[in-house]
Design an enzyme around this catalytic site. Structure first.
Site, PDB file in Angstrom:
ATOM      1  N   SER A 102      35.839   2.382  48.840  1.00  0.00           N
ATOM      2  CA  SER A 102      36.156   2.772  50.209  1.00  0.00           C
ATOM      3  C   SER A 102      37.570   3.276  50.481  1.00  0.00           C
ATOM      4  CB  SER A 102      35.869   1.624  51.164  1.00  0.00           C
ATOM      5  OG  SER A 102      34.497   1.573  51.401  1.00  0.00           O
ATOM      6  N   LYS A 114      43.529  -0.002  59.234  1.00  0.00           N
ATOM      7  CA  LYS A 114      42.065   0.001  59.270  1.00  0.00           C
ATOM      8  C   LYS A 114      41.622  -1.163  60.149  1.00  0.00           C
ATOM      9  CE  LYS A 114      37.980  -0.134  56.212  1.00  0.00           C
ATOM     10  NZ  LYS A 114      37.496  -0.180  54.819  1.00  0.00           N
ATOM     11  N   SER A 149      34.195   3.469  53.239  1.00  0.00           N
ATOM     12  CA  SER A 149      34.152   3.033  54.615  1.00  0.00           C
ATOM     13  C   SER A 149      35.463   3.282  55.366  1.00  0.00           C
ATOM     14  CB  SER A 149      33.848   1.533  54.677  1.00  0.00           C
ATOM     15  OG  SER A 149      34.887   0.787  54.058  1.00  0.00           O
TER      16      SER A 149
HETATM   17  N1  GLN Z   1      30.422   2.663  49.787  1.00  0.00           N
HETATM   18  C1  GLN Z   1      30.334   1.354  49.250  1.00  0.00           C
HETATM   19  C2  GLN Z   1      29.365   0.521  50.042  1.00  0.00           C
HETATM   20  O1  GLN Z   1      28.706   1.059  50.844  1.00  0.00           O
HETATM   21  C3  GLN Z   1      31.683   0.733  49.171  1.00  0.00           C
HETATM   22  C4  GLN Z   1      32.165   0.213  50.451  1.00  0.00           C
HETATM   23  C5  GLN Z   1      33.548  -0.366  50.354  1.00  0.00           C
HETATM   24  O2  GLN Z   1      34.271  -0.133  49.377  1.00  0.00           O
HETATM   25  N2  GLN Z   1      33.934  -1.119  51.353  1.00  0.00           N
HETATM   26  O3  GLN Z   1      29.240  -0.643  49.880  1.00  0.00           O
END
Ligand code: GLN
Length: 487
Positions: free
Chosen positions: A175, A76, A151
């Site tokens: 995420s 990532k 994400s």
């Molecule tokens: N979807 C969540 C957010 O927008 C989690 C993001 C993540 O786990 N990095 O913050």
């Protein structure tokens, strides 16, 4: 070749049926040919990968094997990689090259794996759809009109599209699990502190945790065994002994007690409920006891998360000031103008929204009302889990309230977007390990089963997950997409 698991690929390498170079070349060709359909990569590290693969082949020829010798993978783009761009999905870091490797990257290199590239992601890991990336949205391999989740959308979609056998991700509020669920792959977020955060670009430091994606739980276990462990460079990393998670998965499964939170099923979509109930039936047949449990404070999870995470992000992202590194605005009039314009031009809309919310929540007069209150709720959520784990071994539920949604459908509605994390954020707030594995489909889009464990119970999670995958074949399904070279 593309549908082989890591365990199978490792066997082929060990028995010299395929060389690391051939494998690397094969997956690089797939990425170059098909990634334009889904945009799951920001950077392809072809030259580095081929050079590394040759080196690994030389080692193998001398029977010098490491745990992941010759296994191709993707990182990532939130993990710092020496001499390779690390963008975090942002214009702010569009041309940033880190002088060092993140611990996760270093450990995977040391295990003999071959990095093929860096995957696309929501900007600074803020998002649930991968629409906030400066490098463009990522598409769901099952249907290009749908989001892959976020994400870590690029990491999940690249594995689902069989462009790479495995990848890394990070999970601050879901995420890893949410994109794994929406893309039909397996993904694990370990206990907070299980894996070092050194060199992993910070979003919300008390919630961020690194993990992995692969086709199966056993593959995830192989990878987790390599990246887990104490790191003196991360003061929050845990001095807990590393277990060989893969070995655990090969042992005979012993029936356990499973808790199902009523709060996760209340108002759940009927079809999702049916798929989940079918999964639970399988565990019943295997001799597991199913108990209804209550996590009554979990309904406050998203609200608490959306105060804590932005608060920490506003502090973490203050380092991008146009002075030290990252994007710098041109033709500025003075220092304040440099700060303002570098940040206004370098950050996208969602990141700015979080910084504003977080700064507000931490400001004098509002700190007690928002931040402190959110921290108290966080403790209540944690207490619910600790209470539940006195009576059950693992907690099961759907990973997401529904399947993937259409690109654009929630992009202008942050609240609706935040609610897609309703089942995932609580594990982060409590620092618990949790995983998502494929459990079925609705309208030809995959659905994930979430398995939450008590602190450092990754072994129990992976053992249950791999047993489920021994008796079901949901994890074997792959998108039938000619445009991805899949039939
Ligand atoms: N979807 C969540 C957010 O927008 C989690 C993001 C993540 O786990 N990095 O913050």
């Amino acid at each position: 070749m593309y549908n082989k698991t890591l365990v199978e690929l490792r066997e082929e390498i060990v028995t010299k049926k395929v060389s690391s170079y051939e494998l690397t070349k094969y997956f690089l060709e797939r990425i170059k040919k098909f990634d334009k359909e889904i945009n799951s990569f920001i950077t392809i590290t072809e030259e580095y990968a081929l050079k590394t693969a040759k080196k690994i082949d030389q080692e193998i020829s001398k029977n010098n094997m490491r745990a992941l010798s010759g296994i191709p993978l993707a990182q990532k783009d939130i993990f710092c990689t020496e001499n390779v761009k690390t963008t975090c999905g942002s214009k702010m870091l569009e041309s940033f090259v880190s002088p060092y490797d993140a611990t996760v990257v270093k450990k995977l290199k040391n295990a003999g794996s071959v990095m093929l590239g860096k995957t696309n992601m929501d900007e600074f890991a803020m998002g649930s759809s991968n629409e906030t990336s400066f490098f463009g949205e990522v598409k769901n391999p099952w249907n290009f009109e749908y989001v892959p989740g976020g994400s870590s959308g690029g990491s999940a979609s690249s594995v689902a599209a069989r462009l790479v056998p495995c990848s890394t991700g990070t999970d601050t509020g879901g995420s890893i699990r949410q994109p794994a669920s929406l893309c039909g792959v397996s993904g694990i977020k370990p206990t907070y502190g299980r894996v070092s955060r050194y060199g992993m670009i910070a979003f919300a430091s008390s919630l961020d945790q690194a993990g992995v994606f692969a086709k199966t739980a056993k593959d995830c276990a192989l990878l987790l065994t390599e990246i887990a462990g104490y790191d003196e460079k991360d003061s929050t990393s845990a001095e807990e002994k590393v277990i060989n998670y893969f070995d655990i998965c090969t042992k005979k499964f012993k029936p356990i007690t499973i808790g199902v939170p009523e709060e996760f099923l209340d108002g759940l979509d009927n079809e999702v409920r049916k798929v989940f109930d079918d999964a639970i039936e399988i565990f019943k047949k295997e001799g597991c006891k199913i108990k209804k449990i209550n996590l009554s404070n979990s309904k406050l999870g998203v609200s608490a998360y959306q105060v804590v995470a932005p608060a920490e992000c506003s502090s973490n992202l203050s380092r991008y000031d146009g002075v030290r590194y990252g994007y710098r605005a041109k033709n500025v009039s003075d220092l304040e103008d440099l700060y303002k314009r570098s940040r206004s031009e370098g950050f996208g809309k969602e990141v700015k929204r979080r910084i504003l919310v977080g700064t507000y929540a931490l400001s004098a007069g509002y700190y007690d009302a928002y931040y402190l209150k959110a921290q108290k709720i966080r403790q209540l959520i944690t207490n619910d889990f600790l209470e539940a784990f006195k009576n059950v071994d693992l907690i099961l539920g759907p990973t997401t309230p529904d399947t993937a949604f259409k690109i654009g459908s929630k992009a202008n509605d942050p609240i609706a977007m935040y609610l897609s994390d309703v089942y995932t954020v609580s594990a982060n707030l409590a620092g618990l390990p949790a995983m998502s594995i494929p459990m079925g489909f609705k309208n030809e889009l995959p659905l994930g089963l979430q398995i939450i464990g008590s602190h450092f119970d990754e072994d129990k999670i992976l053992s249950l997950a791999s047993h489920f995958q021994e008796i079901t074949n949901w994890h074997d399904h792959q998108p039938k997409q000619k445009l991805l070279g899949l039939d």
